[in-house]
Design an enzyme around this catalytic site. Structure first.
Site, mmCIF file in Angstrom:
data_model
loop_
_atom_site.group_PDB
_atom_site.id
_atom_site.type_symbol
_atom_site.label_atom_id
_atom_site.label_comp_id
_atom_site.label_asym_id
_atom_site.label_seq_id
_atom_site.Cartn_x
_atom_site.Cartn_y
_atom_site.Cartn_z
ATOM 1 N N GLU A 1 -1.654 -5.390 -11.829
ATOM 2 C CA GLU A 1 -0.505 -4.521 -11.588
ATOM 3 C C GLU A 1 0.380 -5.216 -10.560
ATOM 4 O OE1 GLU A 1 -2.296 -0.074 -12.601
ATOM 5 O OE2 GLU A 1 -1.676 -0.521 -10.547
ATOM 6 N N ASP B 1 3.768 6.045 -1.811
ATOM 7 C CA ASP B 1 2.887 5.044 -1.221
ATOM 8 C C ASP B 1 2.667 5.284 0.255
ATOM 9 O OD1 ASP B 1 2.147 3.053 -3.287
ATOM 10 O OD2 ASP B 1 4.321 2.989 -3.558
#
Lengths: 270, 400
Positions: free
Chosen positions: A49, A60
């Site tokens: 990824e 995040d």
């Protein structure tokens, strides 16, 4: 068959699970990323990824946000991330690469132009954190038409009908966010994951990658026994952050962590 | 055209704008919030409780004040000020926080979080949380904590925890990121009170509905005072909640012109501003599609304004829609022009406006002289200037 489907199929036949590292393209500088990707493949990862840096990564935690900030300081962008992927692909034709990021860079490029550019870079999957299926049908169709898998998130509070919705619109694999929180958080409960995975399995036959909160080989091993793949991101980026003055050391530390995870995941559990 | 305005659609879209662009973990709580909001919107008990609080706690209705001296001085339209500065806590923000906090209570949430720029929304949130006995955490960019220290102290006095956000540009957008992160981590017991008409559906519509009491009152007060509708409405636009609050009840009254005033900072041409409608492009941030200040790669650009409350790279999606359809006009005012507006209202009418509202005052100074003396303009005086005393004194070289 797509490269992702093929990867999960091959793993499944040998009873193994996918190890899926996440790094942010261009962190800590643009030259670091491609060699790091190759080193991760050497360490035994199955899918990569590749994070697209974004100025406002709302889902995040601080570790990945700082990775974005370091990359953006070097003018890394969606276009340049695609160039990174293309360069990796020149010498590796078998490891699937999944772009993971936020929608606005794609909006700025335009959905169709993005889908074309991703196809040119031989991208295998695209996971857009802030594009749920309700808003994402158009984008998913453009990607699928180019044999790119649109990958969607599932959360601990996703209901059965939402899981079915992801199953219908997504392909490649589904990414199960193993906890309520941001990436890199520290309160993973594997019993909860096990219970939820049963519900998810009942509603989709797509492979399930499990991520958020995977810190070490032991967690990776436990989650591997529950899902089809384990995603590790913040723990890797922490190695970069801890070795900004010695990037050879950063690369080595990431290699070692992934190797230990690979070994732990491949040990036969009872 | 007599077609009634019915935006947004069931999925929160204002044409191409709005929507629900959030990570999966936030979809269930947003759906729950929407269900609760739809349930209580017309619930007689809820409406009665809200009305009572608006009257006895906030002090509504706020007056519509005819600024006769200033109107004469400018030599054009008759200027009326909608006095949201007189509300409890000093701005229009409390109209929304009362509404959302009552909703939180009915949904059984025990913890409130909020983001704030100037601190007005943070204070309004801390205030209602104190009154309802709810835990309250307010996220505020570290830059804003420094320039709005008075409001930080007020929030702390009220029992809130103020978290200074050190990431990114350390202003309102980063506070919003951090509040979203908190929400995603604590969704089970936490209600996120967004302070403006942005965020994922249903926030833009819900905040608008709570704020539209401004326009409903102003319309009736204008009819009572003058026997007719106003000719122009003027309000500042950061996220745009006070502007939508004033505009919304007038959208179907096509004779009423609407002017939303963005912050031009050092000037649009310098790039140092907070005017996405004037100089931005559509994109997706904080859960909705709207005009944004972003570069060619889609990265969000740092904004600038003298007023912390307008220092935001996005704008409520409904404003994007009203711009594209031409129903509202969007203009911009620089920091220096806003200061002219600040001093003008202070000296002419004895009312010290917030620096945010001063942008609306400054535009009114340009617009009013172009109108005739029998025309009527309503300006939303969205907040009072007490919180800006340190900023203003410092500009004049005075340490308080």
């Amino acid at each position: 068959m797509s490269r992702l489907a093929n990867t999960f199929e091959t793993l499944s036949q040998s009873g193994r699970k996918a190890l899926i590292p996440f790094i942010t393209a261009g962190d800590p500088n643009p030259d670091f990323t491609v060699p790091m990707m190759h080193a991760m493949v050497e360490a035994g990862v199955d899918v990569i990824e590749l994070g697209v840096p974004f100025s406002d990564p709302m889902a995040d935690g601080p570790v990945i946000q700082r990775a974005s900030e370091r990359a953006l300081a070097h003018k890394m962008s969606l276009r340049r991330t695609l160039e990174v992927a293309m360069e990796f692909r020149r010498t590796n034709q078998h490891t699937p690469v999944v772009l993971m990021g936020y929608l606005n860079p794609i909006e700025a490029m335009g959905y169709e132009e993005f889908a074309n550019a991703a196809a040119r870079a031989d991208i295998d999957g695209v996971l857009t954190v802030d594009l749920p299926p309700e808003e994402g049908e158009n984008c998913a169709a453009l990607l699928k038409a180019r044999d790119i898998d649109p990958i969607f998130l599932l959360a601990p509070n996703s209901s059965a009908d939402r899981i079915q919705k992801m199953d219908a619109i997504g392909s490649g694999y589904l990414y199960y966010v193993s906890l309520k929180g941001v990436t890199g958080a520290g309160h993973l409960n594997t019993d909860d994951v096990e219970t939820k995975l049963k519900e998810i399995r009942a509603n989709t036959s797509l492979p399930i990658g499990i991520g958020f909160g995977v810190k070490d080989a032991e967690t990776a091993k436990t989650l591997a026994s529950l899902g089809d793949g384990v995603v590790v991101g913040s723990a890797l980026i922490s190695k970069i952050e801890a070795n900004l003055d010695d990037l050879g050391q950063a690369k080595q530390a990431i290699f070692e962590l992934l190797t230990s995870m690979r070994q732990a995941m491949d040990e036969r559990s009872i | 055209m007599t077609e009634k305005y019915t935006m947004p659609d069931a999925r929160g879209h204002f044409g191409p704008y709005g929507g629900m662009f959030v990570a999966e973990t936030l979809i269930p709580p947003i759906q729950q919030l929407n269900a609760a909001y739809q349930q209580y919107l017309d619930d007689p008990d809820f409406v009665a409780e809200l009305d009572r609080d608006m009257q006895y706690y906030v002090g509504r209705p706020s007056p519509l004040y005819h600024a006769e001296r200033w109107s004469r001085e400018l030599g054009g339209a008759q200027i009326y000020l909608k006095r949201e500065d007189l509300n409890h806590t000093g701005s229009h923000k409390i109209n929304n926080t009362i509404g959302q906090a009552l909703l939180a209570k009915r949904m059984g949430k025990t913890r409130i979080i909020a983001e704030t720029g100037a601190g007005q929304h943070g204070v309004a949130t801390a205030t209602v949380a104190a009154r309802l006995g709810l835990e309250c955490v307010v996220y505020m960019g570290a830059v804003d904590v420094a320039r709005q220290s008075l409001n930080v102290y007020r929030m702390k006095l009220l029992g809130a925890t103020v978290v200074a956000v050190e990431s990114g540009s350390k202003t309102l957008k980063d506070a919003l990121n951090e509040a979203l992160r908190d929400w995603v981590t604590n969704v089970d017991n936490t209600f996120y009170i967004i302070g403006t008409v942005a965020g994922p559906h249903p926030y833009p519509a819900m905040v608008r509905d709570f704020q539209s009491i401004i326009g409903r009152e102003a319309k009736q007060q204008c009819l009572d005072a003058t026997g007719r509708l106003p000719d122009a409405l003027v309000a500042c636009v950061g996220g745009g909640s006070n502007a939508i609050g004033l505009f919304y009840p007038f959208i179907d009254d096509k004779s009423v012109a609407m002017y939303g005033v963005e912050a031009a900072g050092d000037g649009i041409e310098t790039g140092r501003h907070s005017a996405p409608l004037a100089a931005g492009r559509p994109g997706v941030l904080h859960g909705n599609r709207t005009y944004l200040m972003a570069d060619d790669d889609g990265e969000i650009i740092e904004t600038h304004s003298i007023s912390a409350g307008l220092d935001y790279p996005g704008v409520g999606p409904e404003h994007s829609w009203l711009k594209d359809t031409g129903r509202a006009n969007y203009v911009s005012i620089t920091d220096n022009e806003a200061l002219d507006g600040f001093y003008a209202l202070t000296r002419m009418e004895g009312i010290i406006p917030a620096l945010e509202s001063s942008h609306a005052m400054a535009y009114a100074m340009k617009l009013a002289p172009t109108m005739s003396q029998d025309e009527i303009m309503i300006i939303n005086l969205s907040g009072r200037g007490d919180k800006d005393m340190q900023t203003m004194a410092r500009r004049e070289g005075i340490e308080l």
